[in-house]
Write an enzyme that holds these catalytic residues in place. Sequence first.
Site, PDB file in Angstrom:
ATOM      1  N   LYS A   1      -4.057  11.866   1.084  1.00 12.10           N
ATOM      2  CA  LYS A   1      -3.085  12.130   2.150  1.00 12.10           C
ATOM      3  C   LYS A   1      -1.958  13.010   1.610  1.00 12.10           C
ATOM      4  CE  LYS A   1       0.152   9.317   3.872  1.00 12.10           C
ATOM      5  NZ  LYS A   1       1.373  10.143   4.018  1.00 12.10           N
ATOM      6  N   ASP A   2      -1.540  12.723   0.366  1.00 14.52           N
ATOM      7  CA  ASP A   2      -0.529  13.563  -0.285  1.00 14.52           C
ATOM      8  C   ASP A   2      -1.261  14.665  -1.047  1.00 14.52           C
ATOM      9  OD1 ASP A   2       1.989  12.007   0.295  1.00 14.52           O
ATOM     10  OD2 ASP A   2       0.737  10.467  -0.598  1.00 14.52           O
TER      11      ASP A   2
ATOM     12  N   ARG B   1       5.677   4.987   5.752  1.00 14.89           N
ATOM     13  CA  ARG B   1       6.693   5.483   6.689  1.00 14.89           C
ATOM     14  C   ARG B   1       6.336   5.179   8.146  1.00 14.89           C
ATOM     15  NH1 ARG B   1       7.851   9.808   2.578  1.00 14.89           N
ATOM     16  NH2 ARG B   1       9.856   9.089   1.793  1.00 14.89           N
TER      17      ARG B   1
ATOM     18  N   GLY C   1       4.973   0.944  -3.935  1.00 18.57           N
ATOM     19  CA  GLY C   1       4.953  -0.351  -3.254  1.00 18.57           C
ATOM     20  C   GLY C   1       4.788  -0.212  -1.759  1.00 18.57           C
ATOM     21  N   ASN C   2       5.151  -1.295  -1.025  1.00 20.50           N
ATOM     22  CA  ASN C   2       4.913  -1.381   0.412  1.00 20.50           C
ATOM     23  C   ASN C   2       3.439  -1.059   0.702  1.00 20.50           C
ATOM     24  OD1 ASN C   2       5.694   0.086   3.501  1.00 20.50           O
ATOM     25  ND2 ASN C   2       6.079  -2.021   2.989  1.00 20.50           N
TER      26      ASN C   2
ATOM     27  N   HIS D   1      -0.435  -0.801   1.627  1.00 18.37           N
ATOM     28  CA  HIS D   1      -1.269  -0.955   2.823  1.00 18.37           C
ATOM     29  C   HIS D   1      -2.718  -0.685   2.416  1.00 18.37           C
ATOM     30  CE1 HIS D   1      -1.157   3.400   2.788  1.00 18.37           C
ATOM     31  NE2 HIS D   1       0.165   3.391   2.932  1.00 18.37           N
TER      32      HIS D   1
ATOM     33  N   GLY E   1      -4.510   1.794   2.580  1.00 13.01           N
ATOM     34  CA  GLY E   1      -4.723   3.058   1.862  1.00 13.01           C
ATOM     35  C   GLY E   1      -4.581   2.866   0.363  1.00 13.01           C
ATOM     36  N   HIS E   2      -3.526   2.140  -0.040  1.00  7.30           N
ATOM     37  CA  HIS E   2      -3.336   1.874  -1.482  1.00  7.30           C
ATOM     38  C   HIS E   2      -4.483   1.009  -2.006  1.00  7.30           C
ATOM     39  CE1 HIS E   2       1.003   2.366  -0.195  1.00  7.30           C
ATOM     40  NE2 HIS E   2       0.953   3.184  -1.226  1.00  7.30           N
TER      41      HIS E   2
HETATM   42  O1  PAF Z   1       2.761   8.832  -3.957  1.00  5.77           O
HETATM   43  C1  PAF Z   1       3.624   8.053  -4.399  1.00  5.77           C
HETATM   44  O2  PAF Z   1       3.704   6.891  -3.983  1.00  5.77           O
HETATM   45  C2  PAF Z   1       4.629   8.553  -5.425  1.00  5.77           C
HETATM   46  O3  PAF Z   1       4.953   9.889  -5.219  1.00  5.77           O
HETATM   47  C3  PAF Z   1       4.156   8.329  -6.874  1.00  5.77           C
HETATM   48  C4  PAF Z   1       2.906   9.121  -7.188  1.00  5.77           C
HETATM   49  C5  PAF Z   1       3.905   6.850  -7.096  1.00  5.77           C
HETATM   50  C6  PAF Z   1       5.252   8.785  -7.851  1.00  5.77           C
HETATM   51  O4  PAF Z   1       6.429   8.092  -7.645  1.00  5.77           O
END
Ligand code: PAF
Length: 279
Positions: free
Chosen positions: A147-148, A185, A29-30, A32, A34-35
């Site tokens: 990014k991750d 963040r 959630g939250n 932006h 990017g999502h």
């Molecule tokens: O990247 C995230 O937001 C979280 O690590 C994920 C993949 C949703 C798992 O909780």
Amino acid sequence: MQIIETVAALRDALHLAHSQNRAFVPTMGNLHAGHLHLVALAKQQAKLVIVSIFVNPLQFGAQEDLANYPRTLAADIAKLQAAGVDIVFTPTVAEMYPSVQTMTVHPSAMANRLCGASRTGHFVGVATVVLKLFNMVQPQIAVFGQKDFQQAAIIKDMVQQFNLPIHIISGNTMREADGLAMSSRNAYLTAAERAEAPRLQKVLAEIATQIKQNAGDYSALQARAASQLKEHGWRVDYVEICAAHSLLPAQIDDRDLVIVAAAKLGNTRLIDNCTLTKT
Ligand code: PAF
């Protein structure tokens, strides 16, 4: 758009949708831009797009920000509706973990380095919840943000090792106009920290430029970048030049590289990365 809170209702909705062409975007959630970029990629790939919103307690350490993690469900739902998502899955903690999760997924050694070294158990929590979500949603495609980078690599490895019939797609990192990678963040940063934050991306890009210009002393490049950050008030967790496929320290003849970093500004831990292919 359907908003669904239980696994049983999700199964019914997926059954009624009659589509074996599902793309899934797991989130906390939250949301932006990017999502929403990941959602747009999912929409290009499949007829039915499912997004989950679940702040997963299992991936937060005792000292981390689980309680304060920004929860903005109403705004998130409005954004997903506008983006044309079909199903939003918003389970409660009790729905996801009806009993203590005694069985967990322990990723390969790559999960113990970089973010995994300072966030003990984090990737166990991520891999476990993602496997559970995959089993609930049963997507053919799942989209994760680059990014991750380490998280996406661990998920790809899990999918491969457990023979999950899911194609993982990585979406490019979306950035603010000054280069800062979009992240939930970023909202924690004070005005002064926000002004400083783009430096993280800049030092990584500088390393990439120097490697392209044939700089071969990776340790020196990493050390210089870390001290530049420290001089500007960052507490550096790591700056590392890695082989993109393994996330192990890059050797001089590795061609596909990723330069990864994590550092704290005040209380906020930011991560970023920069990929490059050596010619
Ligand atoms: O990247 C995230 O937001 C979280 O690590 C994920 C993949 C949703 C798992 O909780």
